[in-house]
Design a protein around this motif. Structure first.
Motif, PDB file in Angstrom:
ATOM      1  N   LEU A 193       0.835  -1.210   0.000  1.00 27.45           N
ATOM      2  CA  LEU A 193       0.000   0.000   0.000  1.00 27.45           C
ATOM      3  C   LEU A 193       0.867   1.257   0.000  1.00 27.45           C
ATOM      4  N   ILE A 194       1.917   1.251   0.827  1.00 30.04           N
ATOM      5  CA  ILE A 194       2.845   2.393   0.881  1.00 30.04           C
ATOM      6  C   ILE A 194       3.552   2.553  -0.464  1.00 30.04           C
ATOM      7  N   HIS A 195       4.021   1.412  -1.018  1.00 28.43           N
ATOM      8  CA  HIS A 195       4.756   1.448  -2.295  1.00 28.43           C
ATOM      9  C   HIS A 195       3.883   1.967  -3.433  1.00 28.43           C
ATOM     10  N   THR A 196       2.591   1.616  -3.413  1.00 23.46           N
ATOM     11  CA  THR A 196       1.691   1.981  -4.510  1.00 23.46           C
ATOM     12  C   THR A 196       1.146   3.389  -4.383  1.00 23.46           C
ATOM     13  N   PHE A 197       0.764   3.795  -3.163  1.00 21.54           N
ATOM     14  CA  PHE A 197       0.021   5.043  -3.002  1.00 21.54           C
ATOM     15  C   PHE A 197       0.813   6.191  -2.363  1.00 21.54           C
ATOM     16  N   ILE A 198       1.933   5.889  -1.696  1.00 20.43           N
ATOM     17  CA  ILE A 198       2.644   6.964  -0.970  1.00 20.43           C
ATOM     18  C   ILE A 198       4.026   7.227  -1.581  1.00 20.43           C
ATOM     19  N   PHE A 199       4.925   6.260  -1.461  1.00 20.52           N
ATOM     20  CA  PHE A 199       6.254   6.421  -2.071  1.00 20.52           C
ATOM     21  C   PHE A 199       6.829   5.041  -2.363  1.00 20.52           C
ATOM     22  N   PRO A 200       7.695   4.919  -3.398  1.00 21.40           N
ATOM     23  CA  PRO A 200       8.266   3.611  -3.747  1.00 21.40           C
ATOM     24  C   PRO A 200       9.249   3.122  -2.687  1.00 21.40           C
ATOM     25  N   ILE A 201       9.234   1.822  -2.439  1.00 20.90           N
ATOM     26  CA  ILE A 201      10.137   1.191  -1.472  1.00 20.90           C
ATOM     27  C   ILE A 201      11.068   0.263  -2.242  1.00 20.90           C
ATOM     28  N   SER A 202      12.350   0.554  -2.212  1.00 20.99           N
ATOM     29  CA  SER A 202      13.310  -0.227  -2.992  1.00 20.99           C
ATOM     30  C   SER A 202      13.754  -1.506  -2.268  1.00 20.99           C
ATOM     31  N   SER A 203      13.818  -1.460  -0.935  1.00 22.96           N
ATOM     32  CA  SER A 203      14.299  -2.618  -0.161  1.00 22.96           C
ATOM     33  C   SER A 203      13.134  -3.276   0.573  1.00 22.96           C
ATOM     34  N   GLN A 204      12.112  -3.625  -0.166  1.00 21.96           N
ATOM     35  CA  GLN A 204      10.880  -4.132   0.430  1.00 21.96           C
ATOM     36  C   GLN A 204      11.100  -5.465   1.150  1.00 21.96           C
ATOM     37  N   PHE A 205      11.843  -6.383   0.541  1.00 17.37           N
ATOM     38  CA  PHE A 205      12.054  -7.682   1.173  1.00 17.37           C
ATOM     39  C   PHE A 205      12.872  -7.551   2.449  1.00 17.37           C
ATOM     40  N   GLU A 206      13.906  -6.718   2.420  1.00 17.14           N
ATOM     41  CA  GLU A 206      14.750  -6.546   3.600  1.00 17.14           C
ATOM     42  C   GLU A 206      13.936  -6.000   4.775  1.00 17.14           C
ATOM     43  N   ILE A 207      13.073  -5.027   4.480  1.00 14.03           N
ATOM     44  CA  ILE A 207      12.212  -4.464   5.537  1.00 14.03           C
ATOM     45  C   ILE A 207      11.251  -5.532   6.050  1.00 14.03           C
ATOM     46  N   LEU A 208      10.692  -6.300   5.125  1.00 11.33           N
ATOM     47  CA  LEU A 208       9.765  -7.372   5.492  1.00 11.33           C
ATOM     48  C   LEU A 208      10.455  -8.417   6.361  1.00 11.33           C
ATOM     49  N   LEU A 209      11.677  -8.769   6.018  1.00  7.82           N
ATOM     50  CA  LEU A 209      12.440  -9.759   6.779  1.00  7.82           C
ATOM     51  C   LEU A 209      12.704  -9.276   8.206  1.00  7.82           C
ATOM     52  N   ILE A 210      13.203  -8.048   8.345  1.00 11.25           N
ATOM     53  CA  ILE A 210      13.547  -7.520   9.675  1.00 11.25           C
ATOM     54  C   ILE A 210      12.304  -7.395  10.554  1.00 11.25           C
ATOM     55  N   MET A 211      11.242  -6.829  10.012  1.00 12.59           N
ATOM     56  CA  MET A 211      10.024  -6.624  10.800  1.00 12.59           C
ATOM     57  C   MET A 211       9.358  -7.959  11.141  1.00 12.59           C
ATOM     58  N   SER A 212       9.399  -8.908  10.215  1.00  7.40           N
ATOM     59  CA  SER A 212       8.821 -10.233  10.478  1.00  7.40           C
ATOM     60  C   SER A 212       9.591 -10.957  11.574  1.00  7.40           C
ATOM     61  N   MET A 213      10.902 -10.859  11.531  1.00 11.14           N
ATOM     62  CA  MET A 213      11.718 -11.490  12.563  1.00 11.14           C
ATOM     63  C   MET A 213      11.460 -10.876  13.941  1.00 11.14           C
ATOM     64  N   PHE A 214      11.257  -9.571  13.978  1.00  3.07           N
ATOM     65  CA  PHE A 214      10.960  -8.897  15.250  1.00  3.07           C
ATOM     66  C   PHE A 214       9.618  -9.390  15.811  1.00  3.07           C
ATOM     67  N   ILE A 215       8.599  -9.437  14.929  1.00  2.00           N
ATOM     68  CA  ILE A 215       7.276  -9.904  15.360  1.00  2.00           C
ATOM     69  C   ILE A 215       7.336 -11.370  15.779  1.00  2.00           C
ATOM     70  N   TYR A 216       8.069 -12.169  15.032  1.00  2.00           N
ATOM     71  CA  TYR A 216       8.189 -13.593  15.364  1.00  2.00           C
ATOM     72  C   TYR A 216       8.895 -13.773  16.699  1.00  2.00           C
ATOM     73  N   TYR A 217       9.970 -13.022  16.910  1.00  4.85           N
ATOM     74  CA  TYR A 217      10.724 -13.114  18.171  1.00  4.85           C
ATOM     75  C   TYR A 217       9.830 -12.751  19.358  1.00  4.85           C
ATOM     76  N   ARG A 218       9.060 -11.681  19.229  1.00 12.20           N
ATOM     77  CA  ARG A 218       8.140 -11.283  20.296  1.00 12.20           C
ATOM     78  C   ARG A 218       7.076 -12.356  20.521  1.00 12.20           C
ATOM     79  N   SER A 219       6.622 -12.974  19.439  1.00 13.39           N
ATOM     80  CA  SER A 219       5.564 -13.987  19.543  1.00 13.39           C
ATOM     81  C   SER A 219       6.041 -15.231  20.284  1.00 13.39           C
TER      82      SER A 219
END
Length: 232
Positions: A193-219
Motif C-alpha cells: 500500500l505504501i509502495h503503490t500510493f505513498i512512495f516507492p520502497i526499494s528494499s521491500q524484502f529486507e524491511i519485510l524480513l527484519i520486521m517479520s523477525m521482530f514480530i516472530y521473536y516477540r511472539s
C-alpha cells in the motif's frame, strides 16, 4: 487459502500501479502507429523511402529500421537503460518485441506469404488491450504475486526456525511457518500500500524480513512464557 487470498489482495493493490502504465502505453502506441511511414516488403525485407529512426515516449520505444542500422542486442541494451515496459522494432528482416523484459522475434522469412498488411495488423494488435488481454494480464500479476509471496516466506521461515532453536523452543517447521505467515501477510499488505500510493520502497524484502523477525521473536517469547507459566 490464506496465501491465495493475500495474493489476490496484493494483485488488486498492484492494479492501481499497473493500470496507469497500461493506459499510458496504449495512448503512446496510438501516436506510434500514426508515425509509421509507408513501407513495402520485398524478398522478405522491409523497404521504405523513409530512413531508419527511433521513436521514444515515456512508456515505449519504437524502432523503424529498413536500412539495417541497428541490431537486437543494442535494442535490448537501450530498453534496459530507459526501463521502457514495451519496445517494438520493425527491422529490415523481422519484427522484434520486448514486453517487460521478455523478448520475441518474428523473421519475415518464417511466415509464408506474409504481406505488408499482415505486418501492419500485427503491430496494431500489440497496443490493443481487449478484455481477454486485461484478464490475462491480471491472472499473470496474480501468479507473480503468489510466487513472490512464496519466495519471501521460505527464507523468512528458515530464519525464524533458527531463532526458535536459539530460544530453546521446539516448534515444528509447519508451526513456525504458520506464525511467520500471520506476521508476513499484514506487513506485505502495508508495504505494498505504501509502495503503490505513498512512495516507492526499494528494499521491500529486507524491511519485510527484519520486521517479520521482530514480530516472530516477540511472539515466541510470549509463547515460551505461557508454556512456562502453564507448568507452574
Amino acid at each position: 487459502y490464506l496465501m491465495l487470498l493475500t495474493s489476490a489482495l496484493l494483485t488488486f493493490i498492484s492494479l492501481f500501479q499497473y493500470i496507469p502504465i497500461l493506459n499510458g502505453v496504449s495512448e503512446d502506441f496510438n501516436d506510434v502507429k500514426a508515425s509509421i511511414p509507408t513501407f513495402s516488403l520485398e524478398d522478405n525485407k522491409i523497404s521504405s523511402e523513409t530512413k531508419s529512426y527511433i521513436y521514444q515516449t515515456d512508456s515505449l520505444l519504437f524502432y523503424f529500421d529498413p536500412d539495417n542500422r541497428i541490431d537486437i542486442e543494442t535494442i535490448r541494451q537501450n530498453t534496459n537503460r530507459v526501463s521502457a515496459p514495451l519496445t517494438i522494432a520493425l527491422l529490415q528482416e523481422g519484427l522484434y518485441l520486448n514486453i517487460v523484459g521478455q523478448d520475441f522475434y518474428l523473421g519475415f522469412d518464417e511466415v509464408e506469404n506474409i504481406t505488408t498488411e499482415d505486418i501492419e495488423s500485427l503491430i496494431a494488435s500489440i497496443g490493443e488491450f481487449s478484455t481477454p488481454a486485461m484478464l490475462l494480464a491480471i491472472l499473470g500479476i496474480f501468479i507473480i504475486q503468489f510466487i513472490l509471496l512464496t519466495y519471501e516466506l521460505l527464507p523468512i521461515t528458515l530464519f525464524a526456525n533458527v531463532i526458535s532453536i536459539f530460544n530453546q523452543l521446539k516448534l515444528k517447521l509447519s508451526q513456525t511457518f504458520k506464525i511467520v505467515l500471520l506476521a508476513v501477510i499484514p506487513l506485505s499488505i502495508i508495504l505494498n500500500l505504501i509502495h503503490t500510493f505513498i512512495f516507492p520502497i526499494s528494499s521491500q524484502f529486507e524491511i519485510l524480513l527484519i520486521m517479520s523477525m521482530f514480530i516472530y521473536y516477540r511472539s515466541i517469547k510470549l509463547l515460551k512464557k505461557k508454556l512456562l507459566d502453564s507448568k507452574l
